[in-house]
Design an enzyme around this catalytic site. Structure first.
Site, PDB file in Angstrom:
ATOM      1  N   ARG A 261      37.630  42.188  43.881  1.00  0.00           N
ATOM      2  CA  ARG A 261      37.964  42.434  45.275  1.00  0.00           C
ATOM      3  C   ARG A 261      39.136  43.397  45.321  1.00  0.00           C
ATOM      4  O   ARG A 261      40.198  43.113  44.767  1.00  0.00           O
ATOM      5  CB  ARG A 261      38.336  41.084  45.906  1.00  0.00           C
ATOM      6  CG  ARG A 261      38.360  41.104  47.381  1.00  0.00           C
ATOM      7  CD  ARG A 261      38.529  39.695  47.897  1.00  0.00           C
ATOM      8  NE  ARG A 261      39.873  39.183  47.699  1.00  0.00           N
ATOM      9  CZ  ARG A 261      40.449  38.280  48.483  1.00  0.00           C
ATOM     10  NH1 ARG A 261      39.779  37.785  49.501  1.00  0.00           N
ATOM     11  NH2 ARG A 261      41.653  37.844  48.251  1.00  0.00           N
ATOM     12  N   THR A 265      41.697  46.757  50.466  1.00  0.00           N
ATOM     13  CA  THR A 265      40.622  46.692  51.488  1.00  0.00           C
ATOM     14  C   THR A 265      39.964  45.317  51.536  1.00  0.00           C
ATOM     15  O   THR A 265      39.263  45.007  52.495  1.00  0.00           O
ATOM     16  CB  THR A 265      39.521  47.708  51.154  1.00  0.00           C
ATOM     17  OG1 THR A 265      38.946  47.328  49.882  1.00  0.00           O
ATOM     18  CG2 THR A 265      40.062  49.122  51.064  1.00  0.00           C
ATOM     19  N   ASP A 357      44.795  32.176  42.992  1.00  0.00           N
ATOM     20  CA  ASP A 357      43.826  33.106  42.407  1.00  0.00           C
ATOM     21  C   ASP A 357      43.074  32.398  41.273  1.00  0.00           C
ATOM     22  O   ASP A 357      43.645  32.086  40.226  1.00  0.00           O
ATOM     23  CB  ASP A 357      44.554  34.344  41.882  1.00  0.00           C
ATOM     24  CG  ASP A 357      43.577  35.412  41.451  1.00  0.00           C
ATOM     25  OD1 ASP A 357      43.610  36.508  42.026  1.00  0.00           O
ATOM     26  OD2 ASP A 357      42.743  35.138  40.541  1.00  0.00           O
ATOM     27  N   ASP A 360      42.996  34.175  37.751  1.00  0.00           N
ATOM     28  CA  ASP A 360      44.280  34.089  37.053  1.00  0.00           C
ATOM     29  C   ASP A 360      44.537  32.677  36.541  1.00  0.00           C
ATOM     30  O   ASP A 360      45.038  32.489  35.431  1.00  0.00           O
ATOM     31  CB  ASP A 360      45.419  34.500  37.998  1.00  0.00           C
ATOM     32  CG  ASP A 360      45.468  36.016  38.188  1.00  0.00           C
ATOM     33  OD1 ASP A 360      44.835  36.728  37.376  1.00  0.00           O
ATOM     34  OD2 ASP A 360      46.108  36.478  39.146  1.00  0.00           O
TER      35      ASP A 360
HETATM   36  C1  PRP Z   1      37.993  36.326  43.444  1.00  0.00           C
HETATM   37  C2  PRP Z   1      36.948  35.221  43.398  1.00  0.00           C
HETATM   38  C3  PRP Z   1      35.812  35.809  44.160  1.00  0.00           C
HETATM   39  C4  PRP Z   1      36.502  36.661  45.192  1.00  0.00           C
HETATM   40  C5  PRP Z   1      36.437  35.943  46.507  1.00  0.00           C
HETATM   41  O1  PRP Z   1      37.691  37.294  42.522  1.00  0.00           O
HETATM   42  O2  PRP Z   1      36.615  34.836  42.103  1.00  0.00           O
HETATM   43  O3  PRP Z   1      34.933  36.583  43.376  1.00  0.00           O
HETATM   44  O4  PRP Z   1      37.854  36.790  44.783  1.00  0.00           O
HETATM   45  O5  PRP Z   1      36.933  36.740  47.523  1.00  0.00           O
HETATM   46  P1  PRP Z   1      36.027  37.272  48.721  1.00  0.00           P
HETATM   47  O6  PRP Z   1      35.190  36.143  49.176  1.00  0.00           O
HETATM   48  O7  PRP Z   1      37.046  37.675  49.749  1.00  0.00           O
HETATM   49  O8  PRP Z   1      35.243  38.439  48.225  1.00  0.00           O
HETATM   50  P2  PRP Z   1      38.696  38.510  42.202  1.00  0.00           P
HETATM   51  O9  PRP Z   1      38.351  39.705  43.011  1.00  0.00           O
HETATM   52  O10 PRP Z   1      40.103  38.018  42.311  1.00  0.00           O
HETATM   53  O11 PRP Z   1      38.322  38.870  40.737  1.00  0.00           O
HETATM   54  P3  PRP Z   1      38.509  38.018  39.373  1.00  0.00           P
HETATM   55  O12 PRP Z   1      37.513  36.893  39.431  1.00  0.00           O
HETATM   56  O13 PRP Z   1      38.190  38.998  38.334  1.00  0.00           O
HETATM   57  O14 PRP Z   1      39.915  37.489  39.322  1.00  0.00           O
HETATM   58  N1  URA Z   2      40.068  34.843  45.407  1.00  0.00           N
HETATM   59  C1  URA Z   2      40.738  33.827  44.842  1.00  0.00           C
HETATM   60  O1  URA Z   2      40.737  33.662  43.622  1.00  0.00           O
HETATM   61  N2  URA Z   2      41.390  32.982  45.639  1.00  0.00           N
HETATM   62  C2  URA Z   2      41.391  33.099  46.977  1.00  0.00           C
HETATM   63  O2  URA Z   2      42.028  32.274  47.662  1.00  0.00           O
HETATM   64  C3  URA Z   2      40.712  34.173  47.543  1.00  0.00           C
HETATM   65  C4  URA Z   2      40.039  35.026  46.741  1.00  0.00           C
END
Ligand code: PRP
Ligand code: URA
Length: 366
Positions: A261, A265, A357, A360
């Site tokens: 994400r 944006t 997150d 993380d």
């Molecule tokens: C996080 C999570 C989802 C997304 C959710 O991923 O694992 O995929 O955010 O957010 P949304 O519903 O607003 O799209 P992230 O982009 O942080 O990537 P990562 O899993 O690599 O940490």
């Molecule tokens: N992605 C995450 O990992 N946590 C949130 O709360 C939103 C998006």
């Protein structure tokens, strides 16, 4: 069309007759959900709940339930939100139950109808479409009431949202929310929660009868019919759910979708997609612990569909109302399964209260 069929011992012979009839029809897959004998007395609610849950869970489009009078089956099946069981002993009632009530389960009594009349009632019921129009308004009042008594479920013609309220799931979710939980424990619990959720989701998987030989005797037993499953984690955080599910369904194939994400944006950016070649034949579970704006999940589901995926469900651990709305709006055919539905998103698109997150916390990258 898949139709789940069940009876108690009193209607066993009528069930066999109607199953044979259904199996001669093209475009109909009739699944026998018991009982398997009329030699032993059984309790009709057990069968009514089995068939009703298959219909409410949309593992079957329609259900047929038979007992001595059909009354007990209809009372029991109608306890299940999402089941609209019509107890019919004549063709006209069956027709109207489809036209006006959009009934999705038919119940009949083997002690009341002849085999021929039961077959006629069933045919008319199957052939009649819902009229829609003013009846939609009336049916939504029933669905609103269902939602009131079962707030964790929403019922619609298409996708539904199911929140798992099992105490074990809720307990484990509380621990992963805690900011002091270690990476090791967080990772283990995400696996466990994913396993518990899929355990519940697979309760209606079709079974076939087999024979096994124990050290003492040969006996009838049941084995999975072999429905093909694919799990598709959204990288990175979805990876944390994979092993917990594979422990229960080791034959599932695993695809991967890479999305992140954009922090400015909040829109999803795709960087990887590798899915099983036979994805179009599989039931697909897209995995992502967090459903926030819903952008990532909606994009992942679109990718799966673009490559032929047909029957897709989304499994997440914490969902926000904004994400649920987006996924249902863009993919009304997709069911969402979550362990918690939280309050809202903050200005940075994070779920509140959420757990922070997920990526993380799973991989210790912060
Ligand atoms: C996080 C999570 C989802 C997304 C959710 O991923 O694992 O995929 O955010 O957010 P949304 O519903 O607003 O799209 P992230 O982009 O942080 O990537 P990562 O899993 O690599 O940490
Ligand atoms: N992605 C995450 O990992 N946590 C949130 O709360 C939103 C998006």
């Amino acid at each position: 069309m898949k139709i789940a069929v069940g009876s108690d011992h009193a209607a066993y012979s009528l069930k066999k007759f109607l199953l044979e009839h259904l199996r001669q029809k093209s475009g109909i897959e009739a699944v026998d959900m018991g009982v398997d004998t009329d030699a032993v007395s059984c309790d009709y609610p057990d069968i009514a709940f089995r068939v009703g849950e298959a219909v409410a869970g949309r593992h079957a489009e329609k259900g047929l339930l038979l007992c001595g009078t059909g009354v007990g089956m209809s009372i029991a099946a109608n306890k299940i939100p999402g089941v609209y069981a019509a107890h019919c002993h004549d063709v006209e009632t069956a027709r109207f139950s489809r036209w006006h009530n959009n009934s999705n389960v038919l119940t009949m009594g083997a002690r009341i109808l002849s085999e021929e009349l039961a077959r006629e009632v069933l045919d008319v019921w199957l052939e009649t479409d819902f009229e829609g129009d003013r009846h939609i308004r009336r049916l939504s009042k029933i669905q609103d009431y269902e939602h009131k008594i079962c707030p964790s479920c929403t019922f619609s013609e298409k996708g539904k949202t199911v929140i798992f309220e099992h105490p074990l799931v809720q307990h484990k979710v509380s621990i992963i929310r805690d900011k002091n939980t270690s990476v090791k424990e967080f990772r283990e619990l995400v696996q466990e929660i994913a396993g518990l959720m899929v355990y519940e989701m697979t309760r209606n998987l079709p079974l076939v009868k087999i024979e096994v030989e124990t050290p003492l005797a040969k006996t009838e037993a049941y084995a999975l019919e072999g429905k093909k499953l694919a799990i598709v984690p959204v990288l990175r955080a979805g990876l944390g759910m994979v092993d917990g599910i594979l422990q229960l369904v080791p034959n599932a194939k695993v695809g991967h979708i890479g999305l992140y994400r954009d922090p400015e944006t909040l829109l999803p950016v795709e960087y990887y997609c590798k899915l099983p070649g036979d994805i179009s034949e599989r039931d697909i579970l897209v995995l992502d612990p967090m459903l926030a704006t819903g952008g990532s999940a909606a994009a992942a589901i679109s990718l799966v569909k673009a490559r032929g995926g047909k029957k897709v469900s989304l499994v997440c651990i914490i969902a926000a109302p904004e994400g649920v709305s987006k996924v249902h709006a863009e993919h009304p055919d997709v069911d969402i399964y979550a362990a918690a539905l939280d309050s809202h998103l903050n200005d940075h698109g994070y779920i509140v209260p959420g757990l922070g997150d997920a990526g993380d916390r799973l991989f210790g990258t912060k």
